[in-house]
Write a protein that holds these residues in place. Sequence first.
Motif, mmCIF file in Angstrom:
data_model
loop_
_atom_site.group_PDB
_atom_site.id
_atom_site.type_symbol
_atom_site.label_atom_id
_atom_site.label_comp_id
_atom_site.label_asym_id
_atom_site.label_seq_id
_atom_site.Cartn_x
_atom_site.Cartn_y
_atom_site.Cartn_z
ATOM 1 N N THR A 1 0.825 -1.205 0.000
ATOM 2 C CA THR A 1 0.000 0.000 0.000
ATOM 3 C C THR A 1 0.859 1.254 0.000
ATOM 4 O O THR A 1 0.580 2.218 -0.730
ATOM 5 C CB THR A 1 -0.939 0.014 1.216
ATOM 6 O OG1 THR A 1 -1.788 -1.126 1.166
ATOM 7 C CG2 THR A 1 -1.799 1.275 1.238
ATOM 8 N N THR B 1 2.689 1.721 -3.495
ATOM 9 C CA THR B 1 1.783 1.961 -4.611
ATOM 10 C C THR B 1 1.004 3.259 -4.467
ATOM 11 O O THR B 1 0.797 3.974 -5.446
ATOM 12 C CB THR B 1 0.801 0.793 -4.797
ATOM 13 O OG1 THR B 1 0.081 0.574 -3.576
ATOM 14 C CG2 THR B 1 1.530 -0.478 -5.186
ATOM 15 N N SER B 2 0.593 3.602 -3.236
ATOM 16 C CA SER B 2 -0.228 4.802 -3.050
ATOM 17 C C SER B 2 0.607 6.060 -2.847
ATOM 18 O O SER B 2 0.311 7.115 -3.418
ATOM 19 C CB SER B 2 -1.190 4.615 -1.875
ATOM 20 O OG SER B 2 -0.491 4.461 -0.662
ATOM 21 N N ARG B 3 1.661 5.972 -2.052
ATOM 22 C CA ARG B 3 2.441 7.174 -1.745
ATOM 23 C C ARG B 3 3.502 7.464 -2.801
ATOM 24 O O ARG B 3 3.847 8.634 -3.039
ATOM 25 C CB ARG B 3 3.093 7.029 -0.357
ATOM 26 C CG ARG B 3 3.555 8.343 0.253
ATOM 27 C CD ARG B 3 3.636 8.261 1.776
ATOM 28 N NE ARG B 3 4.567 7.228 2.191
ATOM 29 C CZ ARG B 3 5.863 7.432 2.404
ATOM 30 N NH1 ARG B 3 6.371 8.636 2.240
ATOM 31 N NH2 ARG B 3 6.643 6.449 2.797
ATOM 32 N N PHE B 4 4.007 6.415 -3.444
ATOM 33 C CA PHE B 4 5.065 6.611 -4.437
ATOM 34 C C PHE B 4 4.615 6.292 -5.861
ATOM 35 O O PHE B 4 5.363 6.498 -6.806
ATOM 36 C CB PHE B 4 6.287 5.753 -4.076
ATOM 37 C CG PHE B 4 6.972 6.203 -2.834
ATOM 38 C CD1 PHE B 4 7.837 7.277 -2.835
ATOM 39 C CD2 PHE B 4 6.739 5.562 -1.635
ATOM 40 C CE1 PHE B 4 8.462 7.706 -1.682
ATOM 41 C CE2 PHE B 4 7.355 5.970 -0.468
ATOM 42 C CZ PHE B 4 8.215 7.055 -0.485
ATOM 43 N N GLY B 5 3.419 5.757 -6.021
ATOM 44 C CA GLY B 5 2.923 5.444 -7.359
ATOM 45 C C GLY B 5 3.703 4.354 -8.058
ATOM 46 O O GLY B 5 3.735 4.293 -9.292
ATOM 47 N N PHE B 6 4.331 3.460 -7.294
ATOM 48 C CA PHE B 6 5.137 2.392 -7.895
ATOM 49 C C PHE B 6 4.237 1.244 -8.325
ATOM 50 O O PHE B 6 3.399 0.773 -7.547
ATOM 51 C CB PHE B 6 6.193 1.890 -6.910
ATOM 52 C CG PHE B 6 7.135 0.889 -7.516
ATOM 53 C CD1 PHE B 6 8.264 1.312 -8.182
ATOM 54 C CD2 PHE B 6 6.876 -0.479 -7.439
ATOM 55 C CE1 PHE B 6 9.130 0.394 -8.759
ATOM 56 C CE2 PHE B 6 7.734 -1.395 -8.011
ATOM 57 C CZ PHE B 6 8.864 -0.963 -8.683
ATOM 58 N N ASN B 7 4.416 0.783 -9.544
ATOM 59 C CA ASN B 7 3.634 -0.331 -10.091
ATOM 60 C C ASN B 7 4.451 -1.622 -9.967
ATOM 61 O O ASN B 7 5.459 -1.798 -10.641
ATOM 62 C CB ASN B 7 3.273 -0.066 -11.550
ATOM 63 C CG ASN B 7 2.370 -1.135 -12.128
ATOM 64 O OD1 ASN B 7 1.871 -2.001 -11.401
ATOM 65 N ND2 ASN B 7 2.147 -1.077 -13.427
#
Length: 275
Positions: free
Chosen positions: A109, A112-118
Amino acid sequence: MTKPDRYAVLGNPIQHSFSPEIHQSFAAELGENISYEKIEVPIGQFAEKAEELLDEGYKGCNITLPFKLDAYKFADKLTERARSCGAVNTLVFGNKILGDNTDGIGFVTDITSRFGFNITNASILVLGAGGGVRGLLPSLLEQNPKWIAVANRTLERAQTLADVFGVDAIPYEATAAEHFDLVINATSTSLSNIVPPVPESVFAEVSLAYDLVYGAEPTPFMELAKKGGAKKVADGLGMLIEQAAESYADWRGTRPDTSKTYDLIRRLIRERAAK
């Protein structure tokens, strides 16, 4: 006045923990009445203390080192993610005691949410092969990365994890020959103010370098990654808060927003360090 629902975090040592501040922040945000304390449990006495809290009417507890395996054995039933990693960091007290592990989903979480890493199709390097890695791997694998390599000073320990989870084990010296999008430091090196034994060149094409340790200043791993060319570096505070939010949802049925709590705890860490 209605008595608060009681929760606690159990560990040894435990005084460094920010869990009470985190969960009280969640409760304030949601307008809920809870109490939350940190309890240092003598080694070898986890089950006795957990039974005592249960008898006293506590609603649940968080578990930190070194008791996550004890909590796994103590639970009557387990979530799939707890079963997958073989450790429990959250107990929910009821007619039966539910054991969960929120570490992996907390990490996923956060990045993916704070850093936008996929994570999907990403190449991931995990440094270290301790219990913390077991908590991460199931949640990472659910996101369908391209591949995950575990590097450890003792290759046999990395191979043990590789065999359990279907990932690859590589020696530290082989990491420079590979391309990685995400590098996770799950070793204890930052606690000793040293860097893990990987070359700076490992980070040349890395999108995110993440240290599970957190503190008031960037860790040695973060400094090495930044110097090596990593686009983003982070410490583990976000994971700590996101896994706590998952625990809170286990207990209360509602997952709090974490943004204000993150800012609060970051400030408290800096204030504690300045004393």
